[in-house]
Design a protein around this motif. Structure first.
Motif, PDB file in Angstrom:
ATOM      1  N   TYR A  96      -8.926 -30.164  17.816  1.00 26.72           N
ATOM      2  CA  TYR A  96      -9.065 -29.764  19.220  1.00 26.72           C
ATOM      3  C   TYR A  96     -10.548 -29.577  19.542  1.00 26.72           C
ATOM      4  CZ  TYR A  96      -4.106 -28.728  18.676  1.00 26.72           C
ATOM      5  OH  TYR A  96      -2.761 -28.820  18.433  1.00 26.72           O
ATOM      6  N   ASP A  97     -10.961 -30.048  20.716  1.00 30.02           N
ATOM      7  CA  ASP A  97     -12.348 -29.894  21.153  1.00 30.02           C
ATOM      8  C   ASP A  97     -12.574 -28.585  21.889  1.00 30.02           C
ATOM      9  OD1 ASP A  97     -13.316 -32.330  20.117  1.00 30.02           O
ATOM     10  OD2 ASP A  97     -12.524 -33.407  21.849  1.00 30.02           O
TER      11      ASP A  97
ATOM     12  N   PHE B 270      -8.039 -24.258  12.697  1.00 34.72           N
ATOM     13  CA  PHE B 270      -7.247 -25.490  12.719  1.00 34.72           C
ATOM     14  C   PHE B 270      -8.135 -26.687  12.391  1.00 34.72           C
ATOM     15  CE2 PHE B 270      -5.521 -29.329  14.430  1.00 34.72           C
ATOM     16  CZ  PHE B 270      -4.165 -29.250  14.199  1.00 34.72           C
ATOM     17  N   ASN B 271      -9.270 -26.777  13.068  1.00 33.56           N
ATOM     18  CA  ASN B 271     -10.155 -27.930  12.862  1.00 33.56           C
ATOM     19  C   ASN B 271     -10.706 -27.981  11.442  1.00 33.56           C
ATOM     20  OD1 ASN B 271      -9.702 -28.727  15.482  1.00 33.56           O
ATOM     21  ND2 ASN B 271     -11.654 -27.972  16.261  1.00 33.56           N
ATOM     22  N   ASN B 272     -11.042 -26.829  10.883  1.00 38.30           N
ATOM     23  CA  ASN B 272     -11.522 -26.802   9.496  1.00 38.30           C
ATOM     24  C   ASN B 272     -10.423 -27.229   8.527  1.00 38.30           C
ATOM     25  OD1 ASN B 272     -14.133 -25.981  10.107  1.00 38.30           O
ATOM     26  ND2 ASN B 272     -13.614 -23.818   9.996  1.00 38.30           N
TER      27      ASN B 272
ATOM     28  N   SER C  98       3.019 -31.704   6.502  1.00 34.71           N
ATOM     29  CA  SER C  98       2.110 -32.665   7.121  1.00 34.71           C
ATOM     30  C   SER C  98       0.732 -32.031   7.284  1.00 34.71           C
ATOM     31  CB  SER C  98       2.641 -33.096   8.486  1.00 34.71           C
ATOM     32  OG  SER C  98       2.543 -32.022   9.407  1.00 34.71           O
ATOM     33  N   ARG C  99      -0.225 -32.856   7.550  1.00 29.98           N
ATOM     34  CA  ARG C  99      -1.582 -32.374   7.787  1.00 29.98           C
ATOM     35  C   ARG C  99      -1.610 -31.427   8.992  1.00 29.98           C
ATOM     36  NH1 ARG C  99      -6.528 -36.599   8.892  1.00 29.98           N
ATOM     37  NH2 ARG C  99      -8.265 -35.152   8.636  1.00 29.98           N
ATOM     38  N   GLU C 100      -0.891 -31.786  10.040  1.00 32.59           N
ATOM     39  CA  GLU C 100      -0.856 -30.955  11.242  1.00 32.59           C
ATOM     40  C   GLU C 100      -0.159 -29.616  10.975  1.00 32.59           C
ATOM     41  OE1 GLU C 100       0.187 -31.212  15.973  1.00 32.59           O
ATOM     42  OE2 GLU C 100       0.698 -32.897  14.695  1.00 32.59           O
ATOM     43  N   GLU C 101       0.973 -29.661  10.289  1.00 32.75           N
ATOM     44  CA  GLU C 101       1.703 -28.428   9.975  1.00 32.75           C
ATOM     45  C   GLU C 101       0.838 -27.484   9.140  1.00 32.75           C
ATOM     46  OE1 GLU C 101       5.841 -27.017   7.748  1.00 32.75           O
ATOM     47  OE2 GLU C 101       5.308 -29.137   7.794  1.00 32.75           O
ATOM     48  N   THR C 102       0.179 -28.030   8.154  1.00 34.98           N
ATOM     49  CA  THR C 102      -0.693 -27.231   7.301  1.00 34.98           C
ATOM     50  C   THR C 102      -1.824 -26.616   8.113  1.00 34.98           C
ATOM     51  OG1 THR C 102      -0.181 -28.581   5.360  1.00 34.98           O
ATOM     52  CG2 THR C 102      -2.225 -27.307   5.287  1.00 34.98           C
TER      53      THR C 102
END
Length: 76
Positions: free
Chosen positions: A3-4, A29-31, A47-51
């Protein structure tokens, strides 16, 4: 999908958390998105997003807690 800015965060996060907590969430989240690129670094089949969302919530919970009023408050 990093997210930006805060207004890109999921609606649930925007509605639940105060601005500072949203900043913590976004940064964590971004890190995590970068750190857990390799599936072998994640737990189970996550998933990468869930993690990344799990890491972000954990970061928020280290500085904020949900009060009896169902609102998030900075820990003292």
């Amino acid at each position: 999908m990093p997210y930006d800015k805060r207004d890109e965060l999921p609606a649930m996060v925007q509605e639940a958390l105060p601005a500072h907590a949203q900043e913590i969430y976004l940064s964590a989240f971004n890190n995590a998105w970068e750190e857990y690129d390799d599936p072998e670094d994640r737990r189970g089949d996550a998933s990468r997003e869930e993690t990344s969302h799990r890491v972000a919530w954990a970061a928020v919970k280290s500085e904020y807690e949900k009060g009896d009023d169902d609102r998030w408050h900075k820990k003292e």
